[in-house]
Design an enzyme around this catalytic site. Sequence first.
Site, short mmCIF file in Angstrom:
data_model
loop_
_atom_site.label_atom_id
_atom_site.label_comp_id
_atom_site.label_asym_id
_atom_site.label_seq_id
_atom_site.Cartn_x
_atom_site.Cartn_y
_atom_site.Cartn_z
N SER A 129 -53.13 7.77 11.06
CA SER A 129 -51.73 7.98 10.71
C SER A 129 -51.19 9.15 11.54
O SER A 129 -51.29 9.12 12.76
CB SER A 129 -51.59 8.23 9.20
OG SER A 129 -50.24 8.34 8.82
N HIS A 167 -50.41 3.79 11.08
CA HIS A 167 -49.11 3.86 10.43
C HIS A 167 -48.04 4.13 11.48
O HIS A 167 -48.03 5.18 12.10
CB HIS A 167 -49.08 4.98 9.40
CG HIS A 167 -50.08 4.81 8.29
ND1 HIS A 167 -50.47 5.84 7.46
CD2 HIS A 167 -50.77 3.72 7.87
CE1 HIS A 167 -51.35 5.40 6.58
NE2 HIS A 167 -51.56 4.12 6.81
N ASP A 207 -54.98 7.19 2.34
CA ASP A 207 -55.14 5.79 2.71
C ASP A 207 -56.48 5.60 3.41
O ASP A 207 -56.85 6.38 4.29
CB ASP A 207 -53.99 5.35 3.62
CG ASP A 207 -54.01 3.85 3.89
OD1 ASP A 207 -54.52 3.11 3.04
OD2 ASP A 207 -53.48 3.44 4.94
#
Length: 362
Positions: free
Chosen positions: A178, A205, A301
Amino acid sequence: MGAVLRTERVDPVATGKKVVRVLIVDDSLTVRTVFTRMLQRENDIRIVATANTAERGLEELAAQEVDVVMLDLEMPGMGGIEALPRIQKAAPKAQVLVISSLTADGAEHTVQALSLGAADTMLKPRPGGFNDDYRNTLLGKIRALAGVDVAAPAAPARIAAAPRRSLKRPQVVAIGASTGGIHALNLFLRKIPSSFDLPILITQHLPDSFIPVFAKQMEMAANRPALLADEGVDIRRGHIIIAPGHGHMVVRKSGGRHVTGLAYHPVKSGCMPSVDPMFETLAEAYDGHVAAVLLSGMGRDGTDGAQAIAAAGGTILAQSADTCAVWGMPRAVTEMGLAAAVLPPEELAEKVLASAGAGAWA
């Protein structure tokens, strides 16, 4: 004139918490004004200056200590891409948050900036788009980049060692990333020789419109074809498969083959795409023969999926804190004792190569 705005200093000791120092570099007076109004309402954020050119921004960095630079890429004179390495040299401890346009060129330039070390991006909204949701997302990113994690414990958490166990030899490499992850991915993939041909799956992401540009860049970094996951896409040796921005990449066995699919269900992290569905389905489809890598990113995540892979006998690897823009996702699996190694991206790549065995090479 009017290119620079300064506010009074806030004493961090008096407030009892860290004050995040922000420099805004954008040629639009309207954008600078809106961002200033959004940020100056926060007691823990101080705008040290605003600048309407990259050149002026660099002058400010020479005179001010800054934690986060909000950088527009498309400006007259020195553009943001040209300015980025100079900003990193002038303020090596500052994180750069790219404010990117919605155009195709904006996506190209933004992904390039992220690969060069910019930590994260915010889309520059259309008129009327500067709403509370946008503001809350912006504040969250700024605080995370400055190392202010409201979800983290106040005291440094103990890093647990991964239990000693026999790990299954990987047949696939899966990477979740991310904030700060694109730069880390480039460092990781450039260490993987083209003769190493295990398939590599990536969930990063990013806004949906940026994914095609991101896929091309990963293809160049890894010197192997990169495809976007979709229903029924074969997971083939020597290929990279990337989660699209609008759905989670999942994996299943079909007639003796491994194929991708897409899922759209809400997940605990709130991310779309999320690392967890990729990891969880890989654990089952490959019976634990997975090397899972968690790179820089805020939040947790990938944690649930990493637990599934570890329980199935797979290997979890995490990026080290000192090399992350935000040590969130790797931190979570490290502190749970799931990570077999916690290293910089290049050394994580070497770990994967060492663990794969002769069958992983063409």
